[in-house]
Motif scaffolding. Structure first.
Motif, PDB file in Angstrom:
ATOM      1  N   SER A  17       0.658  -1.308  -0.041  1.00 19.16           N
ATOM      2  CA  SER A  17       0.061  -0.322  -0.120  1.00 19.16           C
ATOM      3  C   SER A  17       0.497   1.128   0.173  1.00 19.16           C
ATOM      4  CB  SER A  17      -1.203   0.231   1.404  1.00 19.16           C
ATOM      5  OG  SER A  17      -0.584  -0.275   2.240  1.00 19.16           O
ATOM      6  N   GLN A  18       2.086   0.945   0.540  1.00 19.23           N
ATOM      7  CA  GLN A  18       2.976   2.611   0.743  1.00 19.23           C
ATOM      8  C   GLN A  18       3.444   2.809  -0.467  1.00 19.23           C
ATOM      9  OE1 GLN A  18       5.704   1.001   3.592  1.00 19.23           O
ATOM     10  NE2 GLN A  18       4.200   2.838   5.493  1.00 19.23           N
ATOM     11  N   VAL A  19       3.730   1.562  -1.494  1.00 17.86           N
ATOM     12  CA  VAL A  19       4.393   1.807  -2.930  1.00 17.86           C
ATOM     13  C   VAL A  19       2.763   2.403  -3.595  1.00 17.86           C
ATOM     14  CG1 VAL A  19       5.377   0.592  -4.855  1.00 17.86           C
ATOM     15  CG2 VAL A  19       6.090  -0.524  -2.543  1.00 17.86           C
ATOM     16  N   SER A  20       1.982   1.695  -3.413  1.00 17.66           N
ATOM     17  CA  SER A  20       1.200   2.115  -4.150  1.00 17.66           C
ATOM     18  C   SER A  20       0.821   3.760  -4.086  1.00 17.66           C
ATOM     19  CB  SER A  20      -0.347   1.173  -4.170  1.00 17.66           C
ATOM     20  OG  SER A  20      -1.366   2.327  -4.247  1.00 17.66           O
ATOM     21  N   ALA A  21       0.858   4.485  -2.982  1.00 15.36           N
ATOM     22  CA  ALA A  21       0.905   5.326  -2.383  1.00 15.36           C
ATOM     23  C   ALA A  21       1.849   6.881  -3.179  1.00 15.36           C
ATOM     24  CB  ALA A  21       0.770   5.386  -0.910  1.00 15.36           C
ATOM     25  N   VAL A  22       3.065   5.648  -2.870  1.00 13.40           N
ATOM     26  CA  VAL A  22       4.204   6.460  -3.607  1.00 13.40           C
ATOM     27  C   VAL A  22       4.155   6.934  -5.343  1.00 13.40           C
ATOM     28  CG1 VAL A  22       6.384   6.655  -4.562  1.00 13.40           C
ATOM     29  CG2 VAL A  22       5.526   6.001  -1.918  1.00 13.40           C
ATOM     30  N   GLU A  23       3.485   5.501  -5.698  1.00 12.04           N
ATOM     31  CA  GLU A  23       3.393   6.195  -7.521  1.00 12.04           C
ATOM     32  C   GLU A  23       2.043   6.615  -7.429  1.00 12.04           C
ATOM     33  OE1 GLU A  23       4.988   1.273  -8.480  1.00 12.04           O
ATOM     34  OE2 GLU A  23       3.059   1.894  -8.529  1.00 12.04           O
ATOM     35  N   LEU A  24       0.736   7.149  -6.458  1.00 13.41           N
ATOM     36  CA  LEU A  24      -0.270   7.505  -6.654  1.00 13.41           C
ATOM     37  C   LEU A  24       0.005   8.772  -6.323  1.00 13.41           C
ATOM     38  CD1 LEU A  24      -2.655   5.291  -6.034  1.00 13.41           C
ATOM     39  CD2 LEU A  24      -2.124   5.996  -8.297  1.00 13.41           C
ATOM     40  N   GLY A  25       0.963   9.174  -5.993  1.00 15.44           N
ATOM     41  CA  GLY A  25       1.769  10.736  -5.576  1.00 15.44           C
ATOM     42  C   GLY A  25       1.031  11.145  -4.327  1.00 15.44           C
ATOM     43  N   GLN A  26       0.183   9.748  -3.735  1.00 17.42           N
ATOM     44  CA  GLN A  26      -0.249  10.103  -2.049  1.00 17.42           C
ATOM     45  C   GLN A  26       0.474  10.260  -1.367  1.00 17.42           C
ATOM     46  OE1 GLN A  26      -2.428   7.157  -2.717  1.00 17.42           O
ATOM     47  NE2 GLN A  26      -4.434   7.859  -3.505  1.00 17.42           N
ATOM     48  N   ARG A  27       2.174   9.526  -1.608  1.00 11.48           N
ATOM     49  CA  ARG A  27       2.902   9.957  -0.200  1.00 11.48           C
ATOM     50  C   ARG A  27       3.672  10.834  -0.783  1.00 11.48           C
ATOM     51  NH1 ARG A  27       4.870   5.906   3.840  1.00 11.48           N
ATOM     52  NH2 ARG A  27       6.507   5.884   4.457  1.00 11.48           N
ATOM     53  N   PRO A  28       4.280  11.066  -0.047  1.00 12.93           N
ATOM     54  CA  PRO A  28       5.952  11.705  -0.581  1.00 12.93           C
ATOM     55  C   PRO A  28       6.719  10.740  -0.855  1.00 12.93           C
ATOM     56  CG  PRO A  28       4.886  13.230   1.608  1.00 12.93           C
ATOM     57  CD  PRO A  28       4.478  11.918   1.214  1.00 12.93           C
ATOM     58  N   LEU A  29       7.640  11.680  -1.927  1.00 10.63           N
ATOM     59  CA  LEU A  29       9.044  10.295  -2.660  1.00 10.63           C
ATOM     60  C   LEU A  29      10.163  10.644  -1.108  1.00 10.63           C
ATOM     61  CD1 LEU A  29       9.459  12.379  -5.822  1.00 10.63           C
ATOM     62  CD2 LEU A  29       8.436  10.471  -5.465  1.00 10.63           C
ATOM     63  N   ASP A  30      10.436   9.327  -1.018  1.00  5.84           N
ATOM     64  CA  ASP A  30      11.540   9.692   0.168  1.00  5.84           C
ATOM     65  C   ASP A  30      12.470   8.921   0.000  1.00  5.84           C
ATOM     66  OD1 ASP A  30      12.544   7.004   2.343  1.00  5.84           O
ATOM     67  OD2 ASP A  30      11.022   8.286   3.413  1.00  5.84           O
ATOM     68  N   ARG A  31      13.755   9.084  -0.241  1.00 12.23           N
ATOM     69  CA  ARG A  31      14.834   9.075  -0.362  1.00 12.23           C
ATOM     70  C   ARG A  31      15.178   7.928   1.083  1.00 12.23           C
ATOM     71  NH1 ARG A  31      15.330  14.038  -0.919  1.00 12.23           N
ATOM     72  NH2 ARG A  31      17.601  15.168  -2.083  1.00 12.23           N
ATOM     73  N   PHE A  32      14.881   6.880   1.564  1.00 14.84           N
ATOM     74  CA  PHE A  32      15.945   6.105   1.836  1.00 14.84           C
ATOM     75  C   PHE A  32      15.040   4.352   0.693  1.00 14.84           C
ATOM     76  CE2 PHE A  32      14.685   2.087   3.325  1.00 14.84           C
ATOM     77  CZ  PHE A  32      15.279   1.199   4.229  1.00 14.84           C
ATOM     78  N   PHE A  33      13.587   4.955   0.008  1.00 15.22           N
ATOM     79  CA  PHE A  33      12.319   4.685  -0.576  1.00 15.22           C
ATOM     80  C   PHE A  33      13.320   4.207  -1.668  1.00 15.22           C
ATOM     81  CE2 PHE A  33       9.423   4.268  -4.121  1.00 15.22           C
ATOM     82  CZ  PHE A  33       8.785   2.371  -3.201  1.00 15.22           C
ATOM     83  N   LEU A  34      13.568   4.969  -2.481  1.00 10.91           N
ATOM     84  CA  LEU A  34      13.922   5.306  -3.906  1.00 10.91           C
ATOM     85  C   LEU A  34      15.441   4.643  -3.994  1.00 10.91           C
ATOM     86  CD1 LEU A  34      12.958   9.125  -4.638  1.00 10.91           C
ATOM     87  CD2 LEU A  34      11.767   6.490  -5.342  1.00 10.91           C
ATOM     88  N   ARG A  35      15.999   4.866  -2.794  1.00  8.50           N
ATOM     89  CA  ARG A  35      17.660   5.074  -2.864  1.00  8.50           C
ATOM     90  C   ARG A  35      17.994   3.072  -2.942  1.00  8.50           C
ATOM     91  NH1 ARG A  35      19.146   6.402   1.859  1.00  8.50           N
ATOM     92  NH2 ARG A  35      19.869   8.667   0.591  1.00  8.50           N
ATOM     93  N   ARG A  36      16.818   2.407  -1.898  1.00  8.82           N
ATOM     94  CA  ARG A  36      16.929   0.708  -2.208  1.00  8.82           C
ATOM     95  C   ARG A  36      15.866   0.630  -3.375  1.00  8.82           C
ATOM     96  NH1 ARG A  36      18.266  -2.799  -0.370  1.00  8.82           N
ATOM     97  NH2 ARG A  36      15.882  -3.921  -0.105  1.00  8.82           N
ATOM     98  N   ALA A  37      14.837   0.992  -3.751  1.00  5.71           N
ATOM     99  CA  ALA A  37      14.445   0.887  -5.523  1.00  5.71           C
ATOM    100  C   ALA A  37      15.399   1.220  -6.394  1.00  5.71           C
ATOM    101  CB  ALA A  37      12.970   2.163  -5.864  1.00  5.71           C
ATOM    102  N   ASP A  38      16.455   1.759  -6.516  1.00  4.10           N
ATOM    103  CA  ASP A  38      17.311   2.054  -7.109  1.00  4.10           C
ATOM    104  C   ASP A  38      18.478   0.752  -7.348  1.00  4.10           C
ATOM    105  OD1 ASP A  38      17.233   4.162  -8.813  1.00  4.10           O
ATOM    106  OD2 ASP A  38      18.191   5.335  -7.198  1.00  4.10           O
TER     107      ASP A  38
END
Length: 267
Positions: free
Chosen positions: A37-58
């Motif tokens: 659900s957090q991934v969905s919120a990020v992709e839909l713009g319902q949750r602010p972009l998070d550096r830790f999340f994007l670093r792990r995603a990379d």
């Protein structure tokens, strides 16, 4: 908030890369330590972009740092319009001269010190505080890249002593960072002793950047923002003020010794 066009690009790239990897939001979430659900919120713009999340995603998606690089671009584009011209001058400078009468200059702040300074504005949300701290830390890369400018900073001794007991650890860390930075060959940190009671710099902070063409650009901050100074007459005044301020400061080595004394007083 992040610059919206760039933020939308990050979210679109995240979704495209996740689907290309044939991962559901739930599967991807487990790999980056977030819920589906957090991934969905990020992709839909319902949750602010998070550096830790994007670093792990990379890391998980093998992007070579694409998403975190785009976030840095979003942070830069999301800076106030009055600051962007100065940030451009700062990044292109061969020499930087900065004087701050009341705070440690932003390029020398630790994350904890920067957070304490930004947090004094009680109109800012926790997410915005996090974004501003991250942007300030990214901004410091100008001093630690492969071809950094010569950086001269003048600070007031009183800035390092004007704290209460609750900030003892924070200031000990901050002064240690100043000492470490001042030991680098291209960084000069000079203190104006508390014994100097009055000088022209106390009117307000000033910064100067010398570009590759040899020309100077100045910058002055105030309560509502800041102003870039580029006319020959005004730049000449700021350069003169800088020389007056610098003449009041201790030598490089004397300043380092004083910083060590102040740090000892806080430990």
């Amino acid at each position: 908030m992040e610059s919206e066009p760039t933020a939308e690009l990050i979210r679109a790239q995240l979704r495209r890369l996740r689907l290309k990897a044939e991962l559901s939001q739930e599967e991807f979430g487990k790999l980056v330590h977030f819920s589906g659900s957090q991934v969905s919120a990020v992709e839909l713009g319902q949750r602010p972009l998070d550096r830790f999340f994007l670093r792990r995603a990379d890391e998980v998606l093998g992007t070579g740092g694409l998403l975190t690089s785009l976030l840095k671009l979003a942070d830069r584009d999301g800076q106030p319009s009055w600051l962007r011209p100065w940030l451009d001058a700062e990044r292109q400078a061969q020499q930087l001269r900065c004087y701050q009468p009341t705070l440690v200059h932003g390029l020398l702040q630790t994350a904890n010190y920067a957070r304490a300074v930004i947090r004094t504005d009680d109109m800012i949300s926790d997410d915005e505080v996090d974004r501003r701290v991250a942007a300030r830390m990214d901004r410091q890369s100008v001093l630690f890249g492969s071809d950094p400018p010569k950086y001269l900073a003048v600070l007031e001794e009183a800035v390092l002593r004007r704290v209460d007991e609750s900030f003892r650890g924070l200031m000990t860390e901050q002064i240690g960072h100043l000492i470490e930075c001042a030991g680098r060959p291209h960084i000069h940190v000079h203190l104006i002793s508390a014994e100097v009671s009055m000088h022209v710099g106390l009117v307000g902070p000033l910064s100067l950047a010398r570009g590759r063409d040899g020309g100077w650009v100045g910058h002055m901050e105030h309560q509502l923002g800041g102003v870039v100074v580029d006319s020959d007459e005004d730049v000449a005044i700021l350069l003169s003020r800088w020389e007056s301020v610098r003449s009041e400061a201790l030598s490089r080595q004397q300043s380092i010794e004083l910083m060590k004394d102040v740090r000892t007083s806080w430990t």
